[in-house]
Design a protein around this motif. Structure first.
Motif, PDB file in Angstrom:
ATOM      1  N   HIS A  85       0.817  -1.217   0.000  1.00  0.00           N
ATOM      2  CA  HIS A  85       0.000   0.000   0.000  1.00  0.00           C
ATOM      3  C   HIS A  85       0.851   1.267   0.000  1.00  0.00           C
ATOM      4  O   HIS A  85       0.405   2.306  -0.505  1.00  0.00           O
ATOM      5  CB  HIS A  85      -0.978   0.009   1.184  1.00  0.00           C
ATOM      6  CG  HIS A  85      -0.333   0.224   2.511  1.00  0.00           C
ATOM      7  ND1 HIS A  85       0.225  -0.798   3.244  1.00  0.00           N
ATOM      8  CD2 HIS A  85      -0.148   1.359   3.229  1.00  0.00           C
ATOM      9  CE1 HIS A  85       0.727  -0.304   4.359  1.00  0.00           C
ATOM     10  NE2 HIS A  85       0.525   1.004   4.380  1.00  0.00           N
ATOM     11  N   GLU A  87       1.208   2.641  -3.429  1.00  0.00           N
ATOM     12  CA  GLU A  87       0.007   3.334  -3.884  1.00  0.00           C
ATOM     13  C   GLU A  87      -0.071   4.741  -3.311  1.00  0.00           C
ATOM     14  O   GLU A  87      -0.462   5.687  -4.006  1.00  0.00           O
ATOM     15  CB  GLU A  87      -1.233   2.528  -3.523  1.00  0.00           C
ATOM     16  CG  GLU A  87      -1.294   1.203  -4.247  1.00  0.00           C
ATOM     17  CD  GLU A  87      -2.526   0.394  -3.916  1.00  0.00           C
ATOM     18  OE1 GLU A  87      -3.541   0.991  -3.487  1.00  0.00           O
ATOM     19  OE2 GLU A  87      -2.486  -0.825  -4.097  1.00  0.00           O
ATOM     20  N   LEU A  99      -6.761   6.109  -8.360  1.00  0.00           N
ATOM     21  CA  LEU A  99      -5.845   4.985  -8.254  1.00  0.00           C
ATOM     22  C   LEU A  99      -6.613   3.709  -7.944  1.00  0.00           C
ATOM     23  O   LEU A  99      -6.398   2.678  -8.574  1.00  0.00           O
ATOM     24  CB  LEU A  99      -4.815   5.266  -7.156  1.00  0.00           C
ATOM     25  CG  LEU A  99      -3.698   4.265  -7.019  1.00  0.00           C
ATOM     26  CD1 LEU A  99      -2.720   4.438  -8.175  1.00  0.00           C
ATOM     27  CD2 LEU A  99      -2.977   4.469  -5.710  1.00  0.00           C
ATOM     28  N   ARG A 117      -7.292   0.116 -10.759  1.00  0.00           N
ATOM     29  CA  ARG A 117      -6.802  -1.228 -10.491  1.00  0.00           C
ATOM     30  C   ARG A 117      -7.884  -2.247 -10.834  1.00  0.00           C
ATOM     31  O   ARG A 117      -9.054  -1.925 -10.953  1.00  0.00           O
ATOM     32  CB  ARG A 117      -6.427  -1.379  -9.008  1.00  0.00           C
ATOM     33  CG  ARG A 117      -5.433  -0.350  -8.544  1.00  0.00           C
ATOM     34  CD  ARG A 117      -4.060  -0.742  -8.996  1.00  0.00           C
ATOM     35  NE  ARG A 117      -3.103   0.146  -8.360  1.00  0.00           N
ATOM     36  CZ  ARG A 117      -1.963   0.466  -8.890  1.00  0.00           C
ATOM     37  NH1 ARG A 117      -1.616  -0.016 -10.039  1.00  0.00           N
ATOM     38  NH2 ARG A 117      -1.137   1.257  -8.269  1.00  0.00           N
ATOM     39  N   ARG A 134      -9.578  -0.581  -3.802  1.00  0.00           N
ATOM     40  CA  ARG A 134      -8.731  -0.605  -2.616  1.00  0.00           C
ATOM     41  C   ARG A 134      -9.395   0.160  -1.469  1.00  0.00           C
ATOM     42  O   ARG A 134      -8.889   1.181  -1.025  1.00  0.00           O
ATOM     43  CB  ARG A 134      -7.380   0.047  -2.919  1.00  0.00           C
ATOM     44  CG  ARG A 134      -6.663  -0.527  -4.096  1.00  0.00           C
ATOM     45  CD  ARG A 134      -5.758  -1.628  -3.627  1.00  0.00           C
ATOM     46  NE  ARG A 134      -4.856  -1.972  -4.715  1.00  0.00           N
ATOM     47  CZ  ARG A 134      -4.608  -3.202  -5.067  1.00  0.00           C
ATOM     48  NH1 ARG A 134      -5.182  -4.189  -4.449  1.00  0.00           N
ATOM     49  NH2 ARG A 134      -3.784  -3.460  -6.042  1.00  0.00           N
TER      50      ARG A 134
END
Length: 184
Positions: free
Chosen positions: A102, A105, A156, A160, A164
């Motif tokens: 993470h 990210e 973001l 993916r 998230r």
């Protein structure tokens, strides 16, 4: 130059960051503090402590010319709010530095905004240290910067294969209360 190095409070060592710092620091003209957690490496020329209280952490941020750190949300937020453009090495899962990636990210969302500088090698870190010359002035983030960070993190997650939501929960947990985040 006064340097503040922090690995945060994760239970995994972050020797890679501290080895980079040790190799990249100039032999002279550097002082500061390294908060090393459970890591075994101790960069030369710096005082060392395993952990800091919040007031001690804030004091080191205010005194530092440059901050070198992991990509923990709380650490990054505090450094940015204190006026720093921190030099960041994200912890990596495959190296046993954290439970997942993470921090990559988080860096991918903050670096394009110009809020942090990610360094991947000792050479990059040494170059970044050579270019640091001034003590920052405290500057709160404005609302538009906070919105851009939130938008970047949201995009973001959408880009993916799977969302998230844990990243947003992490940011919520590691960030200051909303009242502190508002620009006055």
């Amino acid at each position: 130059m006064r340097v503040f190095v922090t690995v945060g409070n994760a239970l995994d060592p972050f020797d890679r960051l501290l080895e980079m710092v040790d190799a990249a620091l100039p032999a002279e003209g550097v002082e500061g503090l390294c908060q090393h957690g459970v890591s075994a490496v101790r960069p030369r020329g710096l005082k060392h402590v395993p952990i800091l209280t919040r007031p001690e952490f804030d004091s080191e941020l205010c005194r530092a010319d440059v901050v070198l750190c992991h990509a923990g949300v709380g650490t990054l937020w505090s450094a940015i709010e204190a006026g720093h453009h921190p030099l960041v090495v994200p912890r990596r899962e495959h190296l046993g530095e954290h439970v997942n990636d993470h921090q990559l990210e988080i860096c991918a969302a903050l670096e394009p905004e110009g809020l942090i500088r990610v360094v991947s090698t000792t050479h990059e870190l040494a170059a970044a240290l050579r270019s640091t010359t001034r003590v920052p002035e405290q500057r709160p983030l404005d609302q538009s910067a906070l919105r851009r960070i939130g938008d970047a993190l949201g995009a973001l997650g959408r880009s993916r294969r799977r969302a998230r939501p844990w990243l947003l929960r992490l940011l919520q947990f590691g960030s200051p209360p909303l009242e502190r985040m508002r620009f006055r």
